[in-house]
Write an enzyme that holds these catalytic residues in place. Structure first.
Site, short mmCIF file in Angstrom:
data_model
loop_
_atom_site.label_atom_id
_atom_site.label_comp_id
_atom_site.label_asym_id
_atom_site.label_seq_id
_atom_site.Cartn_x
_atom_site.Cartn_y
_atom_site.Cartn_z
N ARG A 12 47.21 41.57 38.00
CA ARG A 12 46.11 40.61 38.19
C ARG A 12 44.80 41.24 37.72
O ARG A 12 44.72 42.46 37.52
CB ARG A 12 45.94 40.27 39.67
CG ARG A 12 47.06 39.54 40.29
CD ARG A 12 46.76 39.22 41.76
NE ARG A 12 46.91 40.37 42.64
CZ ARG A 12 45.97 40.79 43.48
NH1 ARG A 12 44.81 40.18 43.55
NH2 ARG A 12 46.18 41.83 44.26
N TYR A 152 34.88 53.05 49.74
CA TYR A 152 35.13 52.67 48.34
C TYR A 152 34.23 53.47 47.39
O TYR A 152 34.69 54.05 46.41
CB TYR A 152 34.86 51.17 48.19
CG TYR A 152 35.06 50.61 46.81
CD1 TYR A 152 36.33 50.35 46.33
CD2 TYR A 152 33.97 50.30 45.99
CE1 TYR A 152 36.51 49.82 45.06
CE2 TYR A 152 34.14 49.76 44.73
CZ TYR A 152 35.42 49.52 44.27
OH TYR A 152 35.60 48.99 43.02
P1 NDP Z 1 42.21 43.00 42.12
O1 NDP Z 1 42.19 43.13 43.60
O2 NDP Z 1 41.93 41.70 41.50
O3 NDP Z 1 43.64 43.52 41.58
C1 NDP Z 1 44.14 44.74 42.05
C2 NDP Z 1 45.35 45.15 41.24
O4 NDP Z 1 45.77 46.45 41.71
C3 NDP Z 1 46.54 44.23 41.44
O5 NDP Z 1 47.27 44.22 40.23
C4 NDP Z 1 47.32 44.93 42.55
O6 NDP Z 1 48.71 44.64 42.53
C5 NDP Z 1 47.12 46.38 42.18
N1 NDP Z 1 47.26 47.33 43.27
C6 NDP Z 1 46.59 47.37 44.45
N2 NDP Z 1 47.01 48.42 45.19
C7 NDP Z 1 47.96 49.05 44.45
C8 NDP Z 1 48.76 50.20 44.68
N3 NDP Z 1 48.68 50.91 45.81
N4 NDP Z 1 49.63 50.57 43.73
C9 NDP Z 1 49.74 49.85 42.58
N5 NDP Z 1 49.00 48.77 42.31
C10 NDP Z 1 48.12 48.37 43.25
O7 NDP Z 1 41.21 44.13 41.59
P2 NDP Z 1 40.25 44.14 40.29
O8 NDP Z 1 41.01 43.70 39.11
O9 NDP Z 1 38.98 43.50 40.65
O10 NDP Z 1 39.93 45.71 40.21
C11 NDP Z 1 40.65 46.59 39.35
C12 NDP Z 1 39.94 47.93 39.37
O11 NDP Z 1 38.58 47.76 38.96
C13 NDP Z 1 39.88 48.59 40.75
O12 NDP Z 1 40.01 49.97 40.63
C14 NDP Z 1 38.49 48.24 41.24
O13 NDP Z 1 38.00 49.16 42.18
C15 NDP Z 1 37.72 48.31 39.94
N6 NDP Z 1 36.47 47.56 39.97
C16 NDP Z 1 36.44 46.21 40.19
C17 NDP Z 1 35.25 45.54 40.20
C18 NDP Z 1 35.14 44.06 40.41
O14 NDP Z 1 34.00 43.58 40.55
N7 NDP Z 1 36.23 43.31 40.43
C19 NDP Z 1 33.98 46.26 40.03
C20 NDP Z 1 34.12 47.67 39.81
C21 NDP Z 1 35.33 48.29 39.78
P3 NDP Z 1 49.34 43.31 43.26
O15 NDP Z 1 48.97 42.16 42.39
O16 NDP Z 1 50.79 43.57 43.28
O17 NDP Z 1 48.72 43.23 44.63
#
Ligand code: NDP
Length: 243
Positions: A12, A152
């Site tokens: 996602r 975080y």
């Molecule tokens: P989302 O919550 O939309 O998606 C998270 C993704 O990480 C999903 O694919 C989820 O899998 C997977 N995931 C979560 N925990 C684990 C785990 N323990 N092992 C493997 N996969 C895992 O997050 P974003 O797309 O928004 O964020 C992605 C990255 O970008 C993160 O590191 C976040 O900190 C960083 N980020 C995001 C920002 C934002 O505004 N959105 C801003 C700055 C940084 P599943 O679908 O199976 O749950």
């Protein structure tokens, strides 16, 4: 050498957009996830229908043995990983006094421990080949403080430290390590803030006046994947949030 990418947390949001742009640009991609098999398979099907080579793999990046097994499976099915994108991350907004030891530990184990586990797992072949690229996803809160985001933000600061130090250590081997620091990106992760807050952030804190899209982060990852003279850098992609 065959272009093989492992993108953690790519069922996602930002990770899915990264997996997609890499697959469209000739990379064979492993889509990693922890829960949402439906989303991972949906993305894999979409990419296969465009002729891309992809696989999916469920694995908690905090589980070192699970990560080793995932990397072995990727090597078997796609080939040696030449690009690792450490994207999987979790967040929890709360006041510092309410953070439990379990939450603190878990967020560190996923956000920072995941980078450690995955990087160690793909490194033997990168060292052997004297080539490879690692891109870590930090955040604007990796260089600036944010109220109610201490856990975080601490992990995201650490990811920048890891990026710079590892880049310095690995540069003589030919392996590059860089970082992307996104601003507020329109994914499930930020929905917890509520639409009113997101609109207010766009209006008052983001000079470009809107949230970013996952695709805009993916474009910066694609750039860094090909930026052969760039290592140890943190690329802010935040609409001017931090200037
Ligand atoms: P989302 O919550 O939309 O998606 C998270 C993704 O990480 C999903 O694919 C989820 O899998 C997977 N995931 C979560 N925990 C684990 C785990 N323990 N092992 C493997 N996969 C895992 O997050 P974003 O797309 O928004 O964020 C992605 C990255 O970008 C993160 O590191 C976040 O900190 C960083 N980020 C995001 C920002 C934002 O505004 N959105 C801003 C700055 C940084 P599943 O679908 O199976 O749950």
């Amino acid at each position: 050498m065959k272009k093989v990418a492992l993108v953690t947390g790519s069922s996602r949001g930002i990770g899915a957009a990264i997996a997609e742009i890499l697959a469209e640009n000739g990379w064979s991609v492993c889509i990693n996830y922890i829960e949402r098999e439906d989303k991972a398979e949906e993305l894999a099907e979409k990419l296969r229908s465009k002729g891309c080579e992809v696989m999916t793999y469920r694995c908690d990046v905090a589980d070192a043995d699970g990560v080793k097994a995932m990397v072995r499976e990727v090597e078997k099915r796609l080939g040696y990983v030449t690009l690792l994108v450490n994207n999987a991350g979790i967040a929890k907004q709360q006041q510092f006094q309410d953070i439990t030891a379990d939450v603190w530990k878990r967020v560190f184990e996923v956000n920072l421990g995941g980078c450690f586990n995955c990087t160690q797992a793909v490194m033997p072949n990168m060292l052997h080949e004297h080539a490879g690229c690692i891109i870590n996803i930090s955040s604007i809160w990796g260089s600036h403080g944010a109220s109610c985001e201490v856990t975080y933000s601490s992990t995201k600061h650490a990811i920048i430290g890891l990026t710079r130090s590892l880049a310095a250590e690995l540069a003589p081997t030919g392996i590059r390590v860089n970082c992307v620091a996104p601003g507020v990106i329109d994914t499930d992760m930020v929905q917890v803030l509520g639409q009113e807050t997101l609109d207010m952030l766009a209006r008052e804190s983001i000079p470009l006046g809107r949230l970013g899209t996952p695709r805009e982060i993916a474009e910066s990852v694609l750039y860094l994947a090909g930026a052969t003279y760039t290592t140890g850098q943190v690329l802010g992609v935040d609409g001017g949030f931090i200037i």
